[in-house]
Scaffold this motif. Sequence first.
Motif, PDB file in Angstrom:
ATOM      1  N   GLU A 187       0.832  -1.205   0.000  1.00 18.94           N
ATOM      2  CA  GLU A 187       0.000   0.000   0.000  1.00 18.94           C
ATOM      3  C   GLU A 187       0.866   1.254   0.000  1.00 18.94           C
ATOM      4  N   GLU A 188       1.952   1.224   0.751  1.00 17.27           N
ATOM      5  CA  GLU A 188       2.849   2.378   0.794  1.00 17.27           C
ATOM      6  C   GLU A 188       3.477   2.627  -0.571  1.00 17.27           C
ATOM      7  N   LEU A 189       3.960   1.575  -1.217  1.00 14.39           N
ATOM      8  CA  LEU A 189       4.586   1.731  -2.534  1.00 14.39           C
ATOM      9  C   LEU A 189       3.576   2.217  -3.572  1.00 14.39           C
ATOM     10  N   THR A 190       2.344   1.773  -3.454  1.00 16.05           N
ATOM     11  CA  THR A 190       1.304   2.260  -4.366  1.00 16.05           C
ATOM     12  C   THR A 190       1.073   3.750  -4.160  1.00 16.05           C
ATOM     13  N   ARG A 191       1.030   4.191  -2.899  1.00 17.43           N
ATOM     14  CA  ARG A 191       0.877   5.627  -2.624  1.00 17.43           C
ATOM     15  C   ARG A 191       2.049   6.431  -3.168  1.00 17.43           C
ATOM     16  N   LEU A 192       3.242   5.821  -3.178  1.00 12.45           N
ATOM     17  CA  LEU A 192       4.423   6.504  -3.704  1.00 12.45           C
ATOM     18  C   LEU A 192       4.467   6.525  -5.231  1.00 12.45           C
ATOM     19  N   GLY A 193       3.491   5.872  -5.865  1.00 15.62           N
ATOM     20  CA  GLY A 193       3.409   5.899  -7.322  1.00 15.62           C
ATOM     21  C   GLY A 193       4.117   4.764  -8.028  1.00 15.62           C
ATOM     22  N   MET A 194       4.488   3.701  -7.296  1.00 15.71           N
ATOM     23  CA  MET A 194       5.163   2.579  -7.934  1.00 15.71           C
ATOM     24  C   MET A 194       4.176   1.783  -8.780  1.00 15.71           C
ATOM     25  N   PRO A 195       4.544   1.422 -10.008  1.00 11.17           N
ATOM     26  CA  PRO A 195       3.671   0.584 -10.838  1.00 11.17           C
ATOM     27  C   PRO A 195       3.890  -0.902 -10.568  1.00 11.17           C
ATOM     28  N   GLN A 196       2.919  -1.700 -10.951  1.00  7.37           N
ATOM     29  CA  GLN A 196       3.029  -3.169 -10.932  1.00  7.37           C
ATOM     30  C   GLN A 196       3.407  -3.706  -9.550  1.00  7.37           C
TER      31      GLN A 196
ATOM     32  N   GLU B  83      10.709   2.635 -13.661  1.00  7.59           N
ATOM     33  CA  GLU B  83      12.011   3.183 -14.049  1.00  7.59           C
ATOM     34  C   GLU B  83      12.942   3.222 -12.839  1.00  7.59           C
ATOM     35  N   LEU B  84      14.204   3.504 -13.105  1.00  8.85           N
ATOM     36  CA  LEU B  84      15.185   3.566 -12.023  1.00  8.85           C
ATOM     37  C   LEU B  84      14.790   4.623 -10.992  1.00  8.85           C
ATOM     38  N   ALA B  85      14.232   5.740 -11.453  1.00  5.41           N
ATOM     39  CA  ALA B  85      13.817   6.798 -10.525  1.00  5.41           C
ATOM     40  C   ALA B  85      12.751   6.305  -9.552  1.00  5.41           C
ATOM     41  N   ASP B  86      11.918   5.346  -9.968  1.00  4.08           N
ATOM     42  CA  ASP B  86      10.910   4.796  -9.062  1.00  4.08           C
ATOM     43  C   ASP B  86      11.593   4.063  -7.905  1.00  4.08           C
ATOM     44  N   ALA B  87      12.612   3.278  -8.222  1.00  2.00           N
ATOM     45  CA  ALA B  87      13.341   2.572  -7.165  1.00  2.00           C
ATOM     46  C   ALA B  87      14.065   3.555  -6.251  1.00  2.00           C
ATOM     47  N   TYR B  88      14.628   4.607  -6.833  1.00  2.00           N
ATOM     48  CA  TYR B  88      15.276   5.631  -6.020  1.00  2.00           C
ATOM     49  C   TYR B  88      14.268   6.280  -5.067  1.00  2.00           C
ATOM     50  N   ARG B  89      13.073   6.545  -5.571  1.00  2.00           N
ATOM     51  CA  ARG B  89      12.040   7.150  -4.716  1.00  2.00           C
ATOM     52  C   ARG B  89      11.665   6.207  -3.578  1.00  2.00           C
ATOM     53  N   ALA B  90      11.571   4.912  -3.877  1.00  2.00           N
ATOM     54  CA  ALA B  90      11.260   3.941  -2.826  1.00  2.00           C
ATOM     55  C   ALA B  90      12.362   3.924  -1.769  1.00  2.00           C
ATOM     56  N   CYS B  91      13.625   3.987  -2.195  1.00  2.00           N
ATOM     57  CA  CYS B  91      14.734   4.045  -1.235  1.00  2.00           C
ATOM     58  C   CYS B  91      14.605   5.247  -0.307  1.00  2.00           C
ATOM     59  N   LEU B  92      14.303   6.383  -0.873  1.00  2.32           N
ATOM     60  CA  LEU B  92      14.306   7.634  -0.122  1.00  2.32           C
ATOM     61  C   LEU B  92      13.077   7.793   0.760  1.00  2.32           C
ATOM     62  N   TRP B  93      11.913   7.282   0.297  1.00  2.00           N
ATOM     63  CA  TRP B  93      10.651   7.597   0.952  1.00  2.00           C
ATOM     64  C   TRP B  93       9.997   6.451   1.708  1.00  2.00           C
ATOM     65  N   SER B  94      10.376   5.211   1.440  1.00  2.00           N
ATOM     66  CA  SER B  94       9.687   4.107   2.110  1.00  2.00           C
ATOM     67  C   SER B  94      10.088   4.026   3.581  1.00  2.00           C
ATOM     68  N   ARG B  95       9.099   3.924   4.443  1.00  4.61           N
ATOM     69  CA  ARG B  95       9.331   3.745   5.872  1.00  4.61           C
ATOM     70  C   ARG B  95       9.265   2.274   6.275  1.00  4.61           C
ATOM     71  N   LEU B  96       8.787   1.425   5.392  1.00  2.00           N
ATOM     72  CA  LEU B  96       8.545   0.028   5.742  1.00  2.00           C
ATOM     73  C   LEU B  96       9.510  -0.945   5.077  1.00  2.00           C
ATOM     74  N   ALA B  97      10.097  -0.562   3.944  1.00  5.14           N
ATOM     75  CA  ALA B  97      11.022  -1.462   3.247  1.00  5.14           C
ATOM     76  C   ALA B  97      12.336  -1.577   4.003  1.00  5.14           C
ATOM     77  N   SER B  98      12.933  -2.769   3.951  1.00  5.13           N
ATOM     78  CA  SER B  98      14.262  -2.977   4.516  1.00  5.13           C
ATOM     79  C   SER B  98      15.350  -2.680   3.491  1.00  5.13           C
ATOM     80  N   ARG B  99      15.119  -3.110   2.257  1.00  7.48           N
ATOM     81  CA  ARG B  99      16.058  -2.887   1.163  1.00  7.48           C
ATOM     82  C   ARG B  99      15.274  -2.748  -0.137  1.00  7.48           C
ATOM     83  N   VAL B 100      15.884  -2.128  -1.126  1.00  6.47           N
ATOM     84  CA  VAL B 100      15.319  -2.063  -2.470  1.00  6.47           C
ATOM     85  C   VAL B 100      16.349  -2.668  -3.408  1.00  6.47           C
ATOM     86  N   LEU B 101      15.950  -3.737  -4.103  1.00  5.56           N
ATOM     87  CA  LEU B 101      16.859  -4.497  -4.954  1.00  5.56           C
ATOM     88  C   LEU B 101      16.493  -4.323  -6.422  1.00  5.56           C
TER      89      LEU B 101
END
Length: 295
Positions: A17-26, A39-57
């Motif tokens: 749900e958090e990643l969907t709010r951040l605009g991540m597709p699929q 895109e790569l920028a989506d993964a970068y945004r997840a790194c910077l903004w996710s409070r729940l993820a441990s890592r982004v691969l």
Amino acid sequence: MEFVATCPKGFERLLGEELTRLGMPQVRPLAGQVAFGGELADAYRACLWSRLASRVLLVLARVGAADADELYEGVRALAWEDHVPAGATFAVSAHGTNAHLRNTHFVALRVKDAVADRLLAARGARAVTDPERPDVTVSARLSDARVTVSVDLAGEPLFRRGYDARTAARVAPLRPDYAAALLAAGGWAERAAAGDAVLAALWPGQGSVLAEAAGAALDRAPGLLRARWGLEGWGGHDAAAWDALLAEADERAEAGAARGVTLVAADGRAGAEPACRAAMRASGLGCEARFCSPS
């Protein structure tokens, strides 16, 4: 591009749900992780903004791993010269086992050898490994007879925010991502977005609940305090996209500082209040909590 955000088991729905709010597709919640595309920028945004993820691969490939030789050959076939820059150090993080590969340390060793041998053949010089502070972290996640090979864009776990240095207080700490999960389950993000957010926290875990709540309410990216990122040492890093996201996060933090948030904490244990106040100061959020007796 294909990405995976890892998380503690039980966080998958909330992270999706958090990643969907951040605009991540699929977005696709799986076991202990959430897959997404983009895109790569989506993964970068997840790194910077996710409070729940441990890592982004960043997923590079899935190769056969029925035995050690197949694992080695599959990993060695990948173009590691595109991902590990000349002179950069690397390390391997391995997870999972199967009937023939029963030890994660051995899996990591075979992957390390495959990467190093590929780089030696491509450059004539063997890459240096650094398990403590590598420039590039390679992730190998084994499932049945296949292994998913990825580059860890976070480097260090994302729950290491930069403010959560533990004090000498005899108070049980609460990891920031667990604090964020409690808040997410209670719908804090939606309440905070409505303005004038008010949170009353009983035993707020050395301040992590307070800092996570304030950060979300004030639109402060949880990754802003981090000094090191795995993506910065990776050979495919897009510095312009990353700098643009950091500039956007700075602007949002500056605008969000004008928002209102009220934090009330109740924890009568010895050292709890100083620990919470230290965490709030270290977070750089510029707000304080009011304390009262839990009784």
